[in-house]
Design a protein around this motif. Structure first.
Motif, short mmCIF file in Angstrom:
data_model
loop_
_atom_site.label_atom_id
_atom_site.label_comp_id
_atom_site.label_asym_id
_atom_site.label_seq_id
_atom_site.Cartn_x
_atom_site.Cartn_y
_atom_site.Cartn_z
N ALA A 54 0.96 -1.05 0.19
CA ALA A 54 0.36 -0.39 0.16
C ALA A 54 0.81 1.66 -0.29
N ILE A 55 1.85 1.28 0.86
CA ILE A 55 2.98 2.78 0.77
C ILE A 55 3.87 2.86 -0.65
N ASN A 56 3.39 1.35 -0.95
CA ASN A 56 5.05 1.84 -2.64
C ASN A 56 4.15 2.33 -3.52
N LEU A 57 2.68 1.54 -3.64
CA LEU A 57 1.67 1.99 -4.04
C LEU A 57 1.43 3.76 -3.46
N TYR A 58 1.39 4.19 -2.51
CA TYR A 58 1.15 5.92 -2.35
C TYR A 58 2.61 6.58 -2.33
N LYS A 59 3.44 5.98 -2.21
CA LYS A 59 5.02 6.66 -2.47
C LYS A 59 4.99 6.99 -4.20
N LYS A 60 4.72 5.73 -5.32
CA LYS A 60 4.54 5.97 -6.21
C LYS A 60 3.84 7.34 -7.15
N LEU A 61 2.09 7.56 -5.83
CA LEU A 61 1.73 8.27 -6.67
C LEU A 61 2.27 9.72 -6.17
N ASN A 62 2.82 9.22 -5.05
CA ASN A 62 3.07 11.28 -4.45
C ASN A 62 4.28 11.91 -5.93
N SER A 63 4.99 10.45 -6.18
CA SER A 63 6.08 11.24 -6.82
C SER A 63 5.26 11.69 -8.49
N TYR A 64 4.19 11.84 -8.78
CA TYR A 64 3.47 12.26 -9.77
C TYR A 64 3.10 13.84 -9.38
N GLY A 65 4.11 14.91 -8.14
CA GLY A 65 3.43 15.92 -7.99
C GLY A 65 4.49 16.34 -6.77
N THR A 66 4.42 17.74 -6.70
CA THR A 66 5.40 17.80 -5.70
C THR A 66 4.83 18.86 -4.10
N ALA A 67 3.39 17.88 -3.87
CA ALA A 67 2.98 17.38 -2.46
C ALA A 67 3.85 17.32 -1.47
N PRO A 68 3.78 18.34 -0.70
CA PRO A 68 5.12 17.78 0.85
C PRO A 68 4.87 16.88 1.54
N LYS A 69 5.72 16.03 1.58
CA LYS A 69 5.80 14.54 2.37
C LYS A 69 5.74 14.59 3.46
N ASP A 70 5.25 15.40 4.30
CA ASP A 70 5.57 15.47 5.83
C ASP A 70 4.49 16.78 5.98
N LYS A 71 3.11 16.53 5.54
CA LYS A 71 1.62 17.11 5.77
C LYS A 71 0.75 16.62 4.74
N ASP A 72 -0.28 17.02 5.86
CA ASP A 72 -1.79 16.83 5.36
C ASP A 72 -2.64 17.69 4.27
N GLU A 73 -3.58 16.51 4.10
CA GLU A 73 -4.22 17.20 2.93
C GLU A 73 -4.49 18.70 3.32
N ALA A 74 -4.98 19.25 4.31
CA ALA A 74 -5.10 20.67 4.89
C ALA A 74 -4.48 21.22 5.17
N THR A 75 -3.23 21.12 4.61
CA THR A 75 -1.73 21.75 4.55
C THR A 75 -0.99 22.16 4.25
N PRO A 76 -1.29 22.65 2.89
CA PRO A 76 -2.55 24.26 2.63
C PRO A 76 -3.77 22.87 2.41
N GLN A 77 -4.39 23.88 2.86
CA GLN A 77 -6.02 23.10 1.80
C GLN A 77 -5.90 22.24 0.43
N GLN A 78 -5.86 20.90 0.20
CA GLN A 78 -5.80 20.44 -1.15
C GLN A 78 -6.64 20.96 -1.94
N SER A 79 -7.74 21.61 -1.66
CA SER A 79 -8.91 22.28 -2.68
C SER A 79 -8.27 23.58 -3.69
N ASP A 80 -7.98 24.60 -2.04
CA ASP A 80 -6.99 25.67 -2.60
C ASP A 80 -6.20 25.33 -3.71
N VAL A 81 -5.25 24.47 -3.00
CA VAL A 81 -3.91 24.10 -4.18
C VAL A 81 -4.18 23.82 -5.65
#
Length: 425
Positions: free
Chosen positions: A233-260
């Protein structure tokens, strides 16, 4: 629904005991004891009660039961654990309460919720979606009723996807990877914006991989994150995360991903309907450009599993109005008002037969389809302590792996902290 993230609807962080009120039994007119007074109090959470639904169910209750009144009090999500814990221990608790689906075991264990087993047939139990109904049962007793749910889906920018030459939505994870690669190749840095600590998006991947986050050891539970399934599961997540520049140590509300997403230069993110609506409010130019589809599975035969956030309704064990409380519960759970809630609120109803009420709601339709393969976090009272901030699964495991640790090494650190929390009383 909680406006930070609907998944949090179903998460409890409660470590303070509720004074058990003793006794049990069903509601309705068979309930023991007479109602004290003509007004029942219903506590619903902010965002869960659309205005027309609230007005209509209040009017319907008071018309059906002349001389009886219902007072709906809307509570903020922030601080609700302490507030509800206190209220349930008092002599005059609210009669009907909304609780997050994974909060329910905690309150059930402490004795704060009335056993509804003798009334579940009248409440429509035979037609409830199994994934939703599971969280309303504790120790073999119907301790609450499933009210509504929502699941995360892929929210995407139609203009960016079509600009990359994508004409059909992905049906498998490999197709999704290919599409995200095409979007990046066209110059979009965030083909998918996926922060490193989006716990509820990740929980769906854990469910899909068949990971069991805890295992029973005698009379206690032990953390079970160091497994091949969690690593998958985490390897899938890591691959998906690699398709963007989202921070690796923040959640979806920091900043709000809808604002991004609202900036218009993000291909997609994994989120909820209110987040898509929030992006549109912030940037009206996105009108007609926001679409939704389920996160694909490994094959086209089945979409990925999702965390099923949602709420249950329950009757307080200490209610002084058992008949009135059950009458309200039956009304709320009726096809009329369950359907009306889905139609106005865009949430997944507790019966598949009521999904037609979501017609015209793009997110609601996709969310309902995804919910068929939904699940929750472990439905045990101790789980609330695990998700108290800082959540070791997000901070130690998810971010740890995304920053270079092996899944096993990061899982062992998270398991150690989880075991401490699972042992808390």
């Amino acid at each position: 629904m909680k406006r930070k993230l609907i998944g949090a609807i179903g998460v409890a962080g409660m470590m303070i005991g509720v004074a058990a009120c003793g006794g049990s039994g069903g509601g309705d007119n068979k309930a023991s004891g007479a109602d004290a007074g003509n007004t029942i109090t219903v506590w619903l959470m902010s965002g869960s009660n659309p205005p027309n639904w609230t007005k209509q169910i209040t009017a319907a209750y008071e018309k059906k039961y002349p001389g009886k009144k219902v007072k709906i009090a809307v509570q903020p999500w922030d601080g609700i654990q302490q507030k509800l814990t206190t209220a349930l221990s008092e002599d005059t608790p609210p009669d009907v309460i909304e609780v997050g689906n994974t909060q329910t075991p905690y309150y059930a264990q402490t004795g704060g919720l009335k056993d509804l087993s003798s009334d579940k047939a009248a409440l429509g139990a035979s037609s409830w979606l199994p994934a939703m109904a599971k969280s309303s049962v504790y120790d073999g007793k119907q301790i609450a009723v499933p009210w509504y749910a929502a699941s995360r889906v892929v929210v995407y920018n139609k203009k960016i996807w079509s600009g990359a030459g994508i004409t059909t939505l992905p049906k498998t994870q490999d197709e999704l990877f290919q599409d995200l690669g095409k979007i990046q190749a066209k110059g979009t840095k965030d083909a998918l914006y996926l922060p490193g600590q989006d716990w509820y998006a990740f929980d769906g991947m854990l469910l899909d991989a068949g990971a069991d986050l805890v295992k029973k050891s005698g009379d206690t539970y032990k953390a079970n994150l160091d497994t091949p399934q969690a690593a998958q599961a985490i390897n899938l997540y890591k691959k998906l995360n690699s398709y963007g520049t989202a921070p690796k140590d923040k959640d979806e509300a920091t900043p709000q991903q809808s604002d991004v997403f609202a900036k218009g230069d993000v291909g997609a993110f994994i989120g909820l309907g209110w987040e898509g609506a929030g992006a549109l409010t912030k940037n009206p130019k996105l009108k007609d450009q926001i679409g939704y589809f389920p996160l694909p599975g490994k094959t086209a035969a089945k979409t990925s599993a999702v965390f099923l956030g949602g709420s249950n309704l329950a009757i307080s064990q200490g209610t002084k109005n058992p008949k009135g409380a059950m009458n309200f519960l039956k009304l709320a759970m009726s096809d009329q008002f369950e359907g009306a809630l889905a139609k106005e609120g865009g949430v997944v109803p507790n019966k598949a037969a009521l999904n037609s009420n979501l017609a015209g709601n793009d997110f609601g339709t996709v969310s309902a389809a995804a919910a068929a393969n939904g699940g929750t976090t472990p439905l045990i009272p101790e789980w609330g302590s695990v998700e108290n901030a800082p959540n070791p699964i997000t901070t130690l495991f998810m971010t740890g792996v995304l920053q270079g640790q092996s899944p096993s090494a990061a899982a062992q650190k998270a398991d150690t902290e989880m075991d401490k929390r699972l042992s808390q009383k």
